[in-house]
Design a protein around this motif. Sequence first.
Motif, PDB file in Angstrom:
ATOM      1  N   HIS A  12       0.807  -1.237   0.000  1.00  0.00           N
ATOM      2  CA  HIS A  12       0.000   0.000   0.000  1.00  0.00           C
ATOM      3  C   HIS A  12       0.834   1.278   0.000  1.00  0.00           C
ATOM      4  CE1 HIS A  12      -3.116  -2.804   0.757  1.00  0.00           C
ATOM      5  NE2 HIS A  12      -2.638  -3.110   1.934  1.00  0.00           N
ATOM      6  N   PHE A  13       2.155   1.175   0.041  1.00  0.00           N
ATOM      7  CA  PHE A  13       2.992   2.369   0.065  1.00  0.00           C
ATOM      8  C   PHE A  13       3.416   2.652  -1.374  1.00  0.00           C
ATOM      9  CE2 PHE A  13       6.651   4.983   1.129  1.00  0.00           C
ATOM     10  CZ  PHE A  13       6.146   5.708   2.175  1.00  0.00           C
ATOM     11  N   LYS A  14       2.509   3.339  -2.116  1.00  0.00           N
ATOM     12  CA  LYS A  14       2.725   3.460  -3.556  1.00  0.00           C
ATOM     13  C   LYS A  14       2.745   4.928  -3.986  1.00  0.00           C
ATOM     14  CE  LYS A  14       1.991  -1.020  -4.446  1.00  0.00           C
ATOM     15  NZ  LYS A  14       2.389  -1.482  -3.120  1.00  0.00           N
ATOM     16  N   PRO A  15       3.650   5.292  -4.884  1.00  0.00           N
ATOM     17  CA  PRO A  15       3.668   6.663  -5.383  1.00  0.00           C
ATOM     18  C   PRO A  15       2.718   6.904  -6.552  1.00  0.00           C
ATOM     19  CG  PRO A  15       5.610   5.498  -6.117  1.00  0.00           C
ATOM     20  CD  PRO A  15       4.783   4.512  -5.368  1.00  0.00           C
ATOM     21  N   LEU A  16       1.931   5.877  -6.917  1.00  0.00           N
ATOM     22  CA  LEU A  16       1.116   5.996  -8.134  1.00  0.00           C
ATOM     23  C   LEU A  16       0.202   7.216  -8.096  1.00  0.00           C
ATOM     24  CD1 LEU A  16      -0.371   3.108 -10.070  1.00  0.00           C
ATOM     25  CD2 LEU A  16      -1.851   4.997  -9.579  1.00  0.00           C
ATOM     26  N   ILE A  17      -0.547   7.375  -7.010  1.00  0.00           N
ATOM     27  CA  ILE A  17      -1.505   8.490  -6.945  1.00  0.00           C
ATOM     28  C   ILE A  17      -0.770   9.822  -6.975  1.00  0.00           C
ATOM     29  CG2 ILE A  17      -3.274   9.573  -5.534  1.00  0.00           C
ATOM     30  CD1 ILE A  17      -4.400   7.205  -6.556  1.00  0.00           C
ATOM     31  N   ALA A  18       0.403   9.867  -6.342  1.00  0.00           N
ATOM     32  CA  ALA A  18       1.161  11.122  -6.353  1.00  0.00           C
ATOM     33  C   ALA A  18       1.476  11.517  -7.788  1.00  0.00           C
ATOM     34  CB  ALA A  18       2.449  10.959  -5.545  1.00  0.00           C
ATOM     35  N   ILE A  19       1.925  10.557  -8.585  1.00  0.00           N
ATOM     36  CA  ILE A  19       2.254  10.860  -9.974  1.00  0.00           C
ATOM     37  C   ILE A  19       0.995  11.241 -10.748  1.00  0.00           C
ATOM     38  CG2 ILE A  19       3.164   9.884 -12.116  1.00  0.00           C
ATOM     39  CD1 ILE A  19       5.152   8.363 -10.443  1.00  0.00           C
ATOM     40  N   VAL A  20      -0.114  10.561 -10.441  1.00  0.00           N
ATOM     41  CA  VAL A  20      -1.372  10.894 -11.114  1.00  0.00           C
ATOM     42  C   VAL A  20      -1.776  12.329 -10.802  1.00  0.00           C
ATOM     43  CG1 VAL A  20      -3.833  10.402 -11.123  1.00  0.00           C
ATOM     44  CG2 VAL A  20      -2.224   8.540 -11.248  1.00  0.00           C
ATOM     45  N   ILE A  21      -1.661  12.705  -9.523  1.00  0.00           N
ATOM     46  CA  ILE A  21      -2.051  14.067  -9.133  1.00  0.00           C
ATOM     47  C   ILE A  21      -1.143  15.088  -9.803  1.00  0.00           C
ATOM     48  CG2 ILE A  21      -2.040  15.650  -7.163  1.00  0.00           C
ATOM     49  CD1 ILE A  21      -3.206  13.382  -5.501  1.00  0.00           C
ATOM     50  N   ILE A  22       0.161  14.776  -9.835  1.00  0.00           N
ATOM     51  CA  ILE A  22       1.101  15.706 -10.464  1.00  0.00           C
ATOM     52  C   ILE A  22       0.767  15.865 -11.945  1.00  0.00           C
ATOM     53  CG2 ILE A  22       3.502  16.027 -11.131  1.00  0.00           C
ATOM     54  CD1 ILE A  22       4.189  14.614  -8.469  1.00  0.00           C
ATOM     55  N   SER A  23       0.454  14.766 -12.625  1.00  0.00           N
ATOM     56  CA  SER A  23       0.149  14.918 -14.053  1.00  0.00           C
ATOM     57  C   SER A  23      -1.157  15.657 -14.254  1.00  0.00           C
ATOM     58  CB  SER A  23       0.142  13.577 -14.787  1.00  0.00           C
ATOM     59  OG  SER A  23      -0.041  12.515 -13.936  1.00  0.00           O
ATOM     60  N   GLY A  24      -2.107  15.482 -13.319  1.00  0.00           N
ATOM     61  CA  GLY A  24      -3.336  16.259 -13.412  1.00  0.00           C
ATOM     62  C   GLY A  24      -3.052  17.744 -13.311  1.00  0.00           C
ATOM     63  N   ILE A  25      -2.131  18.095 -12.404  1.00  0.00           N
ATOM     64  CA  ILE A  25      -1.787  19.505 -12.237  1.00  0.00           C
ATOM     65  C   ILE A  25      -1.070  20.036 -13.475  1.00  0.00           C
ATOM     66  CG2 ILE A  25      -0.349  21.087 -10.905  1.00  0.00           C
ATOM     67  CD1 ILE A  25      -0.873  19.195  -8.528  1.00  0.00           C
ATOM     68  N   ALA A  26      -0.151  19.231 -13.995  1.00  0.00           N
ATOM     69  CA  ALA A  26       0.675  19.724 -15.092  1.00  0.00           C
ATOM     70  C   ALA A  26      -0.094  19.791 -16.404  1.00  0.00           C
ATOM     71  CB  ALA A  26       1.898  18.836 -15.249  1.00  0.00           C
ATOM     72  N   LEU A  27      -0.988  18.837 -16.640  1.00  0.00           N
ATOM     73  CA  LEU A  27      -1.609  18.734 -17.965  1.00  0.00           C
ATOM     74  C   LEU A  27      -3.099  19.042 -17.964  1.00  0.00           C
ATOM     75  CD1 LEU A  27       0.074  15.407 -19.086  1.00  0.00           C
ATOM     76  CD2 LEU A  27       0.865  17.694 -19.510  1.00  0.00           C
ATOM     77  N   GLY A  28      -3.670  19.303 -16.806  1.00  0.00           N
ATOM     78  CA  GLY A  28      -5.095  19.615 -16.763  1.00  0.00           C
ATOM     79  C   GLY A  28      -5.932  18.422 -16.334  1.00  0.00           C
ATOM     80  N   GLY A  29      -7.194  18.692 -16.016  1.00  0.00           N
ATOM     81  CA  GLY A  29      -8.052  17.684 -15.417  1.00  0.00           C
ATOM     82  C   GLY A  29      -8.306  16.476 -16.295  1.00  0.00           C
ATOM     83  N   GLU A  30      -8.607  16.724 -17.578  1.00  0.00           N
ATOM     84  CA  GLU A  30      -8.942  15.593 -18.444  1.00  0.00           C
ATOM     85  C   GLU A  30      -7.781  14.630 -18.595  1.00  0.00           C
ATOM     86  OE1 GLU A  30     -10.700  16.402 -22.251  1.00  0.00           O
ATOM     87  OE2 GLU A  30     -11.887  17.980 -21.329  1.00  0.00           O
ATOM     88  N   ALA A  31      -6.574  15.224 -18.827  1.00  0.00           N
ATOM     89  CA  ALA A  31      -5.386  14.377 -18.947  1.00  0.00           C
ATOM     90  C   ALA A  31      -5.117  13.671 -17.638  1.00  0.00           C
ATOM     91  CB  ALA A  31      -4.187  15.216 -19.356  1.00  0.00           C
ATOM     92  N   GLY A  32      -5.393  14.353 -16.520  1.00  0.00           N
ATOM     93  CA  GLY A  32      -5.208  13.721 -15.220  1.00  0.00           C
ATOM     94  C   GLY A  32      -6.106  12.516 -15.066  1.00  0.00           C
ATOM     95  N   PHE A  33      -7.347  12.659 -15.534  1.00  0.00           N
ATOM     96  CA  PHE A  33      -8.260  11.524 -15.457  1.00  0.00           C
ATOM     97  C   PHE A  33      -7.734  10.353 -16.279  1.00  0.00           C
ATOM     98  CE2 PHE A  33     -11.761   8.850 -16.588  1.00  0.00           C
ATOM     99  CZ  PHE A  33     -12.469   8.777 -15.414  1.00  0.00           C
ATOM    100  N   LEU A  34      -7.251  10.662 -17.481  1.00  0.00           N
ATOM    101  CA  LEU A  34      -6.727   9.598 -18.344  1.00  0.00           C
ATOM    102  C   LEU A  34      -5.563   8.889 -17.683  1.00  0.00           C
ATOM    103  CD1 LEU A  34      -6.602  10.799 -22.006  1.00  0.00           C
ATOM    104  CD2 LEU A  34      -7.764   8.837 -21.057  1.00  0.00           C
ATOM    105  N   VAL A  35      -4.600   9.687 -17.179  1.00  0.00           N
ATOM    106  CA  VAL A  35      -3.425   9.085 -16.557  1.00  0.00           C
ATOM    107  C   VAL A  35      -3.860   8.206 -15.392  1.00  0.00           C
ATOM    108  CG1 VAL A  35      -1.316   9.555 -15.277  1.00  0.00           C
ATOM    109  CG2 VAL A  35      -1.872  10.917 -17.253  1.00  0.00           C
ATOM    110  N   GLY A  36      -4.756   8.731 -14.558  1.00  0.00           N
ATOM    111  CA  GLY A  36      -5.175   7.971 -13.384  1.00  0.00           C
ATOM    112  C   GLY A  36      -5.870   6.687 -13.749  1.00  0.00           C
ATOM    113  N   SER A  37      -6.914   6.793 -14.576  1.00  0.00           N
ATOM    114  CA  SER A  37      -7.711   5.592 -14.832  1.00  0.00           C
ATOM    115  C   SER A  37      -6.901   4.565 -15.604  1.00  0.00           C
ATOM    116  CB  SER A  37      -8.972   5.957 -15.593  1.00  0.00           C
ATOM    117  OG  SER A  37      -8.650   6.583 -16.788  1.00  0.00           O
ATOM    118  N   LEU A  38      -6.093   5.026 -16.568  1.00  0.00           N
ATOM    119  CA  LEU A  38      -5.371   4.035 -17.359  1.00  0.00           C
ATOM    120  C   LEU A  38      -4.193   3.457 -16.599  1.00  0.00           C
ATOM    121  CD1 LEU A  38      -5.725   5.600 -20.821  1.00  0.00           C
ATOM    122  CD2 LEU A  38      -6.697   3.495 -19.985  1.00  0.00           C
ATOM    123  N   SER A  39      -3.576   4.228 -15.684  1.00  0.00           N
ATOM    124  CA  SER A  39      -2.503   3.610 -14.909  1.00  0.00           C
ATOM    125  C   SER A  39      -3.085   2.573 -13.961  1.00  0.00           C
ATOM    126  CB  SER A  39      -1.678   4.650 -14.165  1.00  0.00           C
ATOM    127  OG  SER A  39      -2.489   5.395 -13.331  1.00  0.00           O
TER     128      SER A  39
END
Lengths: 293, 243
Positions: B89-116
Amino acid sequence: MKFDSYHPTINFLYFTSVIVMSISFDHPVFLVMSYVMSYLYSAKLYGKKAFLGNLLTVPFIIFFAWFYSYYNHFGVTYLSQNFTENYITLEAVIYGAVIGIKISSVIMWLECVFEILCTDKVIYLFGRLSPKLSLFISITLRMVPRVIARAKKINTAQRGIGRGAGQGQIVEKVKNSIRLVSMTVTWTLENLVDSAVSMKNRGYSLKGRTAFSIYRFDNRDRIIVIILMWMIFLITFGYLLDQTNITYDPMIIMNKITPVSCVFYISYFIFGMLPLMLQVYGEKKFAMQRKKA
Amino acid sequence: MQSSNKDNSKKTKLSAFMIMLLIPAMILITYKMGIRQYYLTSLMVIIMTMVPFFMSFEQRKPQAREVVIIAVLTAMAVASRAAFSMLPHFKPLIAIVIISGIALGGEAGFLVGSLSGFLSNFIFGQGPWTPFQMFAYGIAGFLAGVIFAKKDFVTRSRNKKDLLKLSFFGYLMIQLFVGPLLDICGILTLASVINLETIGAMFISGLPVNFIHGLATFIFLYVLARPLLEKIDRVKTKYGILK
């Protein structure tokens, strides 16, 4: 000839329907059948290891029945009392076992899904719905091993100057790992422009682009689809006639087993055993032809 | 980019609206018909909620560079989950998802999150939890994008206070949203009787897991957010992506 040599849509249709059936059918005959069939098929696909590993589901089912009966007290047949002086009922024990069997057979079916539906097939199936998304997924899937390989390369080079991820004291180790991650990220991000340019040069976003796939729908697939559809039709008919249902709460009530219900059992049996039978048949046929030659 | 495809965005909005109507209709139908398939119903709802996001990606005609940068971030999220597989359970996945959401916008963040979520499950095992994971991770990226993207977070992430705020947002996201959603998935698949007791038991048993996950997200966001955002920003300015 494994089941995965058939068209991906057939694989997908088969596994979704078989899993939905194993989840929704409560009737003991269907339950036992889906358990045994998934057990046999995963054992066939993975060999001895899975055969032994799947044995672990038996204690799981027993444990789940025990666990369930301790916290659920419906039913009319009292067996004993537990430490909180609640009654343990036969119905609750049986229903707990039913859930355990369902969970384990779904897990075993999923094992088979992993073996049969590889990422290629998943992309092919999704590509029909959304070509851009499937392209995106295939890029990502290729990117993951590339990122890992690149990180290993960087780590090897860094080890040469004494800054590998596993070198030094704990503080050093953490620092080196962070540096490794940073370098990998920079390198990957910089390189992505190369892939983007090459995508563009190969006609990305132009009209009339097709996606390559090695799958085609031949007569063999058509025959299988017809058989599958007939079986699904028959089983659905049985479902509508309440042949797959049984009541556990408050009493175990089930429909009588008549000669007609045997039709549904047989069709479910054929449906569940189809991939296994196809594989065994293919292997036999290959062995025969090898002998002839 | 969106303004050039006004028709498409209209179409997407329309379909989103249709789905908004479809979801309660479907819940009503399953309720009226007495179908007690909680998992299947919620699965349909979740899939329907995800459809507009994917459709907007499909219809926006994204540039090759945009596709690739999202793919890179997704791949990094997946690889990060694989790299930390030995720590439960000690995973950086969500952190990277949140960072990409910030950097690329909400829609891209959703894509990165759901597809990862979807792709990393090819390594860790798909199951009935996959759609729930996809949805939860996707919404985490989406909300991060919606809340933080417009505030020029790259420069603000140099500020310790803002960085702490962001990390705390990540923690809250796990503890209040992603974790409970996965607990709900557990309730729907494991508990056969759904009442207050089973729900309470599942949420309580989920608490430590969510806490560890949230803590990991907090730490990784605090460590990774600034360097990653800077790197992505650099690539964006250098090659003119998403401008």
